[in-house]
Scaffold this active site. Structure first.
Site, mmCIF file in Angstrom:
data_model
loop_
_atom_site.group_PDB
_atom_site.id
_atom_site.type_symbol
_atom_site.label_atom_id
_atom_site.label_comp_id
_atom_site.label_asym_id
_atom_site.label_seq_id
_atom_site.Cartn_x
_atom_site.Cartn_y
_atom_site.Cartn_z
ATOM 1 N N GLY A 265 0.920 -1.239 -0.057
ATOM 2 C CA GLY A 265 0.018 0.097 -0.071
ATOM 3 C C GLY A 265 0.700 1.126 -0.028
ATOM 4 O O GLY A 265 0.428 2.202 -0.789
ATOM 5 N N GLU A 268 6.954 3.591 4.544
ATOM 6 C CA GLU A 268 7.459 4.826 5.547
ATOM 7 C C GLU A 268 8.809 5.411 5.376
ATOM 8 O O GLU A 268 9.244 5.650 6.287
ATOM 9 C CB GLU A 268 7.060 4.219 6.711
ATOM 10 C CG GLU A 268 8.029 3.140 7.428
ATOM 11 C CD GLU A 268 7.545 1.780 7.316
ATOM 12 O OE1 GLU A 268 8.043 1.094 8.076
ATOM 13 O OE2 GLU A 268 6.700 1.553 6.299
ATOM 14 N N ASN A 269 9.312 5.546 4.208
ATOM 15 C CA ASN A 269 10.826 5.951 3.850
ATOM 16 C C ASN A 269 10.645 7.534 4.839
ATOM 17 O O ASN A 269 9.720 8.280 4.791
ATOM 18 C CB ASN A 269 10.940 6.341 2.578
ATOM 19 C CG ASN A 269 10.517 4.963 1.820
ATOM 20 O OD1 ASN A 269 11.389 3.987 2.144
ATOM 21 N ND2 ASN A 269 10.092 5.172 0.489
ATOM 22 N N GLU A 300 1.421 5.498 7.442
ATOM 23 C CA GLU A 300 2.701 6.082 7.126
ATOM 24 C C GLU A 300 3.306 7.147 7.878
ATOM 25 O O GLU A 300 4.419 7.368 8.289
ATOM 26 C CB GLU A 300 2.878 6.262 5.718
ATOM 27 C CG GLU A 300 2.424 5.270 4.878
ATOM 28 C CD GLU A 300 3.048 3.823 5.213
ATOM 29 O OE1 GLU A 300 4.171 3.487 5.534
ATOM 30 O OE2 GLU A 300 2.302 2.807 5.169
#
Length: 859
Positions: A265, A268-269, A300
């Site tokens: 989906g 979360e960088n 995120e």
């Protein structure tokens, strides 16, 4: 040989030996438009605690390594580079400097540096996806979450392109982008997004704080990008999270990048979140889709604190990252001022939680805090337990310790461990401090054991209908065959809802709410004794705990007649979920589940619940119904979908949902004629816009029943020559009910490895049609002949798509179970593949039980 695996023990040994300071990474992506390989130069500075001469290794997946220089000495790549590792002999105590020059490869699998060419403008678009172990596909890295460092990227890109990373975007000099170093973060949340992306910018400002916000997508999607709505949800998240966490957003900017062919989906960088670009909606979708997108955005954003600022030491605690982000994203949707979705716990109960219950009843069930021995384990552990059960148990923990106490503990946790790594005990210790509760026993029973409990009411009344005894019985069913562990009774903090039918409104209203602790086999509830028995007694009202709930006989009979009459959406969702669970457990026949849904779905106002019920009915009839009754049940359901489509409010979400449900099962010549007529415009339904995505839904059904062939599919693709159109056309071609179409689809996925991840997924989706069982039957044996070789030769994401997607799920028979067992006994698959195939087998076994129950009900 390690291949691309890494064990927990190896990671622990390396973490004891090394402390990583910084990475400097230079990438030459100037040839990205053409593809192939690119030059990657990594300089790593790290400290060694042992005396001179210690040995270790750094991770790299690359076609070619040109140079390895350690502390000024050149090492021969032929001697030190093998599998996915570069050996590092003769390390010095204290500071070491390593330089690696390699050629790395673009991918089309959604792993590492993914390259996609948009058919609309013929431009290449790149993005990285590094979780779990794929930063090593782009630069040499110590690929484990507890070896944090700073990262400084220098990227050469084609002229006119944009480069986005974790740090603020600099002004390029001669198409070279030099980013400032990041804070200390883990390798798996570093990121690069490169290409001629379209962007929109804003800012979040509060009390002197100013965070630049960006949203990116391909130019071919720009006209559909509803950036104002995305920024609104993002700002709500910033506001709510910073207040609850009492810790300012920890990075210098926040970009959200909608990227093509994304496997998950979102990801979360740190400061550069990548999101699947199907969330840029090209056509009308229901509000449920916007709610899911908003939850993804908030999920995120929550990770910026829980996961990025404070990171798990090893993947055992992956669940805590994902569960915390899931719990807080939904809590934010439910409570943030101005949120469009205050009913988000209803959605959670009806969708994510059913995912958890399903996963927890598979032979692969595991404790929330899983035993992750190596990377192979974690790669298949992004499951309903890691996300949804964990979030459910966090919600239970909040009820157990108190919401204020919970967030005070979280605040202390962030302050104590910022930019560091933790274990579960660090969070529980903080929560014990703020709540005064001993959480060791709680943790042992909830987090370190597998399986699910069942809560049943036991009620006795006198001749006048007055309650003389009421108690809650807790059961711990045996774990599925093959699962590890023992059944466990757990402490539950739950609410009991007492409901009566209001004569004036015709609604089921809650008269009383009793909150209590349930522990052990039997818990007395004296509060109802002496009162007249209500119409419905609902255990786990407000969905505070994680347990399968059953209704007593009288409540079930009443709910069967009045399920749609609950005034509040959450108790409706809990009853719907209980009925679905009973159907899956062969306690409620599929034909009776269908009757229940048809009696109440017309009164269901929550569009997300409606769409879940539509999917569940279809699945139940396809897999759980007595085969002799299936066609009659499908006919009954399809007639109902058409009736609801015609009666739904014009232009409403319900109308669109019923149009899709009707298209999924249309079967008679008259029904298929209607789909065809809606496509060509010779018939219309007031308010129903047959837009691009709905057209493809109709085309795919008409292809699956043999009405449409290549001519019609190609004609539709000519109307929509986009990446989405290419995927939809691939699905339609694979869905055609001919041996030739199936052979072509199978060959494109199994015999070749050329398809990109998103197209392969689309082909598999079209290939498997539940009303083509006979046509698909020969592929059951072929699956077992090839799946192990596929697993060993393809990347993880591509292999998992095939291992799960092509398993003969629709061949519900003892023969399928026997064939699977024989393969499991003889093929010696590794643990990850064994798990996936065993899970699929369990689905067939469950379907067989349900079919027998449905047949018995029809006698």
């Amino acid at each position: 040989m390690p291949g691309t695996n890494l064990t927990r023990e190896e990671a622990q040994q390396r973490a004891k030996l090394l402390a990583v300071d910084s990475y400097e990474i230079e990438l030459d992506l100037s040839g990205a438009q053409e593809g192939g390989t690119y030059r990657s130069v990594t300089t790593v500075r790290f400290d060694v605690t042992a005396d001179n001469g210690a040995e270790s290794f750094i991770d790299l997946v690359a076609p070619t390594v040109h140079e390895v220089t350690l502390n000024g000495d050149s090492l021969d790549p032929a001697d030190v580079f093998a599998d996915s590792r570069i050996a590092l002999p003769g390390l010095l105590k204290g500071r070491n400097i390593l330089r690696v020059v390699a050629d790395c490869a673009y991918t089309n699998t959604g792993e590492g540096l993914h390259r996609f060419v948009d058919p609309v403008d013929d431009q290449a678009y790149l993005y990285t996806q590094f979780e779990v172990p794929d930063a090593r596909r782009v630069f040499a890295s110590f690929e484990q979450p507890d070896l944090k460092a700073t990262f400084q990227f220098t990227v050469k890109a084609p002229e006119g392109w944009t480069v986005i990373s974790n740090s603020p975007t600099p002004e390029p000099q001669d198409s070279v982008w030099v980013f400032e170093p990041t804070p200390r973060i883990s390798t798996y949340i570093t990121a690069l997004i490169v290409g001629p992306y379209h962007s929109v910018h804003s800012v979040y400002e509060k009390d002197g704080q100013s965070v630049p916000l960006g949203i990116y997508c391909r130019p071919s999607l720009a006209e559909y990008l509803d950036s104002d709505a995305i920024f609104e949800v993002t700002r709500q998240g910033f506001e709510w999270f910073q207040e609850k966490f009492d810790y300012a957003y920890p990075f210098k900017k926040y970009d959200q990048l909608f990227v093509p062919e994304f496997n998950a989906g979102a990801m979360e960088n740190a400061g550069a979140v990548t999101i699947r670009d199907q969330y840029v909606f090209r056509s009308k979708v229901t509000d449920a889709a916007y709610e899911v997108r908003a939850e993804t955005i908030l999920h995120e954003l929550a990770h910026m604190w829980f996961g990025d600022l404070v990171t798990m030491e090893w993947w055992n605690d992956l669940w805590l990252n994902e569960s915390f982000a899931t719990y807080t994203s939904i809590a934010c949707q439910a409570a943030a001022p101005g949120s469009r979705w205050p009913h988000s716990w209803t959605t959670f109960a009806n969708s994510m939680k059913t995912w958890a219950y399903r996963q927890d009843q598979l032979p692969s069930t595991h404790p929330i805090m899983a035993d992750i021995r190596d990377l192979d384990d974690v790669l298949v552990n992004f499951d309903g337990i890691t996300y949804a059960k964990g979030a459910s148990v966090l919600k239970q923990l909040v009820a157990y310790v108190g919401e204020d106490e919970f967030f005070r503990g979280v605040q202390a946790y962030f302050k104590a461990h910022a930019y560091g790594n933790t274990r579960l005990s660090d969070l529980l210790g903080a929560l014990e401090e703020t709540s005064g509760r001993d959480l060791k026993t709680w943790s042992g029973k909830w987090l370190e054991t597998a399986g699910i409990n069942v809560l049943r009411p036991e009620i006795e009344t006198d001749a006048n209908g007055v309650v003389t005894s009421f108690a809650i019985r807790q059961e711990a069913p045996a774990l599925p065959a093959g699962a590890k562990g023992e059944p466990t009774l757990r402490p539950h903090r739950i609410a009991v809802g007492v409901y009566e039918l209001d004569d004036d409104s015709g609604k089921l209203l809650r008269d009383e709410r009793i909150e209590l602790d349930v522990d052990g086999e039997l818990t007395a509830v004296p509060q109802l004794v002496g009162k007249r028995r209500p119409a419905v007694i609902l255990l786990n009202d407000d969905d505070l705990s994680y347990a399968k709930v059953r209704l007593d006989e009288q409540s079930l009979a009443f709910v069967t007649e009045h399920l749609g009459d609950f005034e509040s959406s959450l108790p409706r969702a809990l009853c719907w979920a209980s009925a679905w669970d009973m159907t899956r457990d062969a306690e409620l026949a599929t034909r009776d589940y269908l009757s229940l849904v048809l009696s109440g779905i017309g009164k269901e106002s929550d569009i997300g619940v409606v769409q879940s019920l539509q999917r569940q009915v279809k699945l139940a009839i396809d897999l759980y119904a007595d085969p002799a009754a299936r066609e009659a049940l499908l006919a009954r359901w399809t007639d109902a979908t058409l009736a609801h489509l015609r009666s739904a409010a014009p232009g409403s979400d319900h109308q669109l949902a019923w149009a899709r449900a009707f298209a999924a099962t249309a079967r008679t010549p008259e029904q298929l004629d209607l789909l065809d007529a809606l496509l060509d415009g010779s018939q219309t339904i007031e308010g129903l816009v047959v837009d691009t995505e709905l057209r493809w839904t109709f085309v795919q059904r008409l292809a699956a029943v043999g009405r449409f062939d290549e001519t019609e599919i190609a004609g539709e693709y000519d109307r929509d020559r986009t990446a989405a159109g290419e995927r939809h056309a691939a699905t339609a071609r694979a869905a055609r009910p001919t041996p030739e179409a199936k052979a072509e689809a199978w060959a494109s996925v199994v015999d070749s490895d050329k398809l990109p991840n998103a197209v392969q997924e689309a082909v598999i989706g079209g290939f498997v049609q539940t009303d083509q069982r006979e046509l698909l039957a020969p592929y059951a044996d072929r699956y077992f002949e090839v799946v192990k070789d596929i697993w060993e030769s393809r990347s993880h994401e591509m292999a998992q798509q095939i291992a799960v997607g092509l398993y003969p799920t629709v061949q519900v028979s003892q023969e399928t179970l026997d064939r699977t067992d024989a393969w499991l006994d003889s093929a010696e698959p590794n643990a990850a593949l064994r798990r996936l195939v065993s899970e699929s087998r369990a689905g067939v076994e469950r379907a067989l039980r349900a079919q027998r129950a449905d047949a018995a009900a029809g006698q």
